[in-house]
Design a protein around this motif. Structure first.
Motif, PDB file in Angstrom:
ATOM      1  N   LEU A 108      38.698 -20.137  37.652  1.00 46.04           N
ATOM      2  CA  LEU A 108      37.867 -21.324  37.524  1.00 46.04           C
ATOM      3  C   LEU A 108      36.474 -20.969  37.003  1.00 46.04           C
ATOM      4  N   PHE A 109      35.920 -19.820  37.453  1.00 49.68           N
ATOM      5  CA  PHE A 109      34.564 -19.417  37.132  1.00 49.68           C
ATOM      6  C   PHE A 109      34.455 -18.537  35.887  1.00 49.68           C
ATOM      7  N   LYS A 110      35.545 -17.915  35.476  1.00 51.55           N
ATOM      8  CA  LYS A 110      35.516 -16.831  34.500  1.00 51.55           C
ATOM      9  C   LYS A 110      34.768 -17.144  33.204  1.00 51.55           C
ATOM     10  N   GLU A 111      34.991 -18.291  32.624  1.00 51.10           N
ATOM     11  CA  GLU A 111      34.369 -18.580  31.329  1.00 51.10           C
ATOM     12  C   GLU A 111      32.917 -19.037  31.445  1.00 51.10           C
ATOM     13  N   PHE A 112      32.429 -19.220  32.669  1.00 49.08           N
ATOM     14  CA  PHE A 112      31.061 -19.698  32.868  1.00 49.08           C
ATOM     15  C   PHE A 112      30.117 -18.614  33.389  1.00 49.08           C
ATOM     16  N   THR A 113      30.576 -17.389  33.527  1.00 45.76           N
ATOM     17  CA  THR A 113      29.772 -16.345  34.148  1.00 45.76           C
ATOM     18  C   THR A 113      29.778 -15.064  33.323  1.00 45.76           C
ATOM     19  N   ASN A 114      28.786 -14.223  33.572  1.00 45.58           N
ATOM     20  CA  ASN A 114      28.778 -12.894  32.962  1.00 45.58           C
ATOM     21  C   ASN A 114      29.255 -11.837  33.962  1.00 45.58           C
ATOM     22  N   ILE A 115      29.754 -12.252  35.116  1.00 42.60           N
ATOM     23  CA  ILE A 115      30.295 -11.327  36.117  1.00 42.60           C
ATOM     24  C   ILE A 115      31.785 -11.147  35.830  1.00 42.60           C
ATOM     25  N   ASN A 116      32.101 -10.613  34.667  1.00 47.29           N
ATOM     26  CA  ASN A 116      33.498 -10.427  34.286  1.00 47.29           C
ATOM     27  C   ASN A 116      33.717  -9.036  33.702  1.00 47.29           C
ATOM     28  N   HIS A 117      32.907  -8.086  34.143  1.00 48.02           N
ATOM     29  CA  HIS A 117      33.045  -6.708  33.674  1.00 48.02           C
ATOM     30  C   HIS A 117      33.181  -5.793  34.879  1.00 48.02           C
ATOM     31  N   LYS A 118      33.511  -4.548  34.628  1.00 48.05           N
ATOM     32  CA  LYS A 118      33.687  -3.585  35.712  1.00 48.05           C
ATOM     33  C   LYS A 118      32.332  -3.204  36.315  1.00 48.05           C
ATOM     34  N   CYS A 119      32.377  -2.599  37.493  1.00 45.94           N
ATOM     35  CA  CYS A 119      31.159  -2.124  38.151  1.00 45.94           C
ATOM     36  C   CYS A 119      30.573  -0.977  37.334  1.00 45.94           C
ATOM     37  N   PRO A 120      29.295  -0.736  37.379  1.00 48.55           N
ATOM     38  CA  PRO A 120      28.270  -1.286  38.263  1.00 48.55           C
ATOM     39  C   PRO A 120      27.693  -2.588  37.740  1.00 48.55           C
ATOM     40  N   PHE A 121      27.206  -3.389  38.685  1.00 48.06           N
ATOM     41  CA  PHE A 121      26.493  -4.617  38.347  1.00 48.06           C
ATOM     42  C   PHE A 121      25.006  -4.340  38.483  1.00 48.06           C
ATOM     43  N   TYR A 122      24.251  -4.758  37.488  1.00 44.29           N
ATOM     44  CA  TYR A 122      22.807  -4.537  37.499  1.00 44.29           C
ATOM     45  C   TYR A 122      22.151  -5.580  36.608  1.00 44.29           C
ATOM     46  N   GLY A 123      20.986  -6.037  37.000  1.00 42.66           N
ATOM     47  CA  GLY A 123      20.260  -6.998  36.180  1.00 42.66           C
ATOM     48  C   GLY A 123      20.695  -8.426  36.444  1.00 42.66           C
ATOM     49  N   PRO A 124      20.497  -9.299  35.442  1.00 39.82           N
ATOM     50  CA  PRO A 124      20.801 -10.722  35.654  1.00 39.82           C
ATOM     51  C   PRO A 124      22.304 -10.988  35.763  1.00 39.82           C
ATOM     52  N   GLN A 125      22.666 -11.768  36.758  1.00 44.49           N
ATOM     53  CA  GLN A 125      24.043 -12.223  36.960  1.00 44.49           C
ATOM     54  C   GLN A 125      23.989 -13.752  36.961  1.00 44.49           C
ATOM     55  N   LEU A 126      24.742 -14.356  36.075  1.00 46.40           N
ATOM     56  CA  LEU A 126      24.614 -15.787  35.830  1.00 46.40           C
ATOM     57  C   LEU A 126      25.924 -16.536  36.019  1.00 46.40           C
TER      58      LEU A 126
END
Length: 178
Positions: A108-126
């Protein structure tokens, strides 16, 4: 086309049910502002039946171990736990999606977010412009009010909790075929 409508009416299928989704409130709270800053967590009405969710947060340190606890509640004399209550390793899931309950919500969220890559997460998450598309929600849900609670756990500590109240205010709209 008229023949199909006439045939449906003769078979007793004169009414079509359409599901309407409506989000009414969103809340994000940060437990540790030295790790994560949440700048924006709000709903915006775009059209009469379309409300979009926007979340803008920044991870101040690289996150290599991220767990997520998601829970779906249904309103019945207060919000009661219902159907989905899952904790999963988000880094592992993004490498290999293997959990059907998580996949249902993430799609449901996949096409609306930039949280769709592997770790690590850093910086802006939208999450920008998120709205519910009925064709992506394949699970038939009864009408009612629902709450989705997502807790983001960094290295074993609760850091962010996101509440989307009345995420699925589901009701059926009945239209007569003329």
């Amino acid at each position: 086309m008229i023949a199909i409508i006439t045939r449906a009416y003769k078979l007793g299928l004169g009414l079509l049910d359409a599901v309407i989704f409506k989000m009414t409130n969103a809340k994000c709270e940060t437990f540790n502002k030295s790790w994560v800053l949440v700048y924006n967590c709000r709903l915006k009405a775009v059209r009469r039946h379309v409300t979009v969710l926007n979340i803008n947060s920044t991870y101040l340190h690289p996150v290599n171990k991220l767990s997520v606890h998601g829970q779906l509640f249904k309103k019945a004399n207060g919000y009661k736990p219902w159907l989905i209550n899952v904790t999963f390793d988000a880094c592992r899931y993004l490498r290999r999606p293997n959990n059907p309950a998580v996949s249902m919500v993430f799609n449901l969220f996949k096409e609306f977010t930039n949280i769709n890559h592997k770790c690590p997460f850093y910086g802006p998450q939208l999450v920008e412009g998120f709205y519910l598309k009925p064709e992506l929600l394949r699970l038939p849900l009864p009408t009612g009010d629902y709450l989705l609670e997502i807790t983001w756990i960094f290295i074993g500590h609760n850091i962010i909790r996101t509440y989307i109240l009345n995420l699925l205010r589901i009701y059926k709209q009945v239209n007569k075929i003329l």
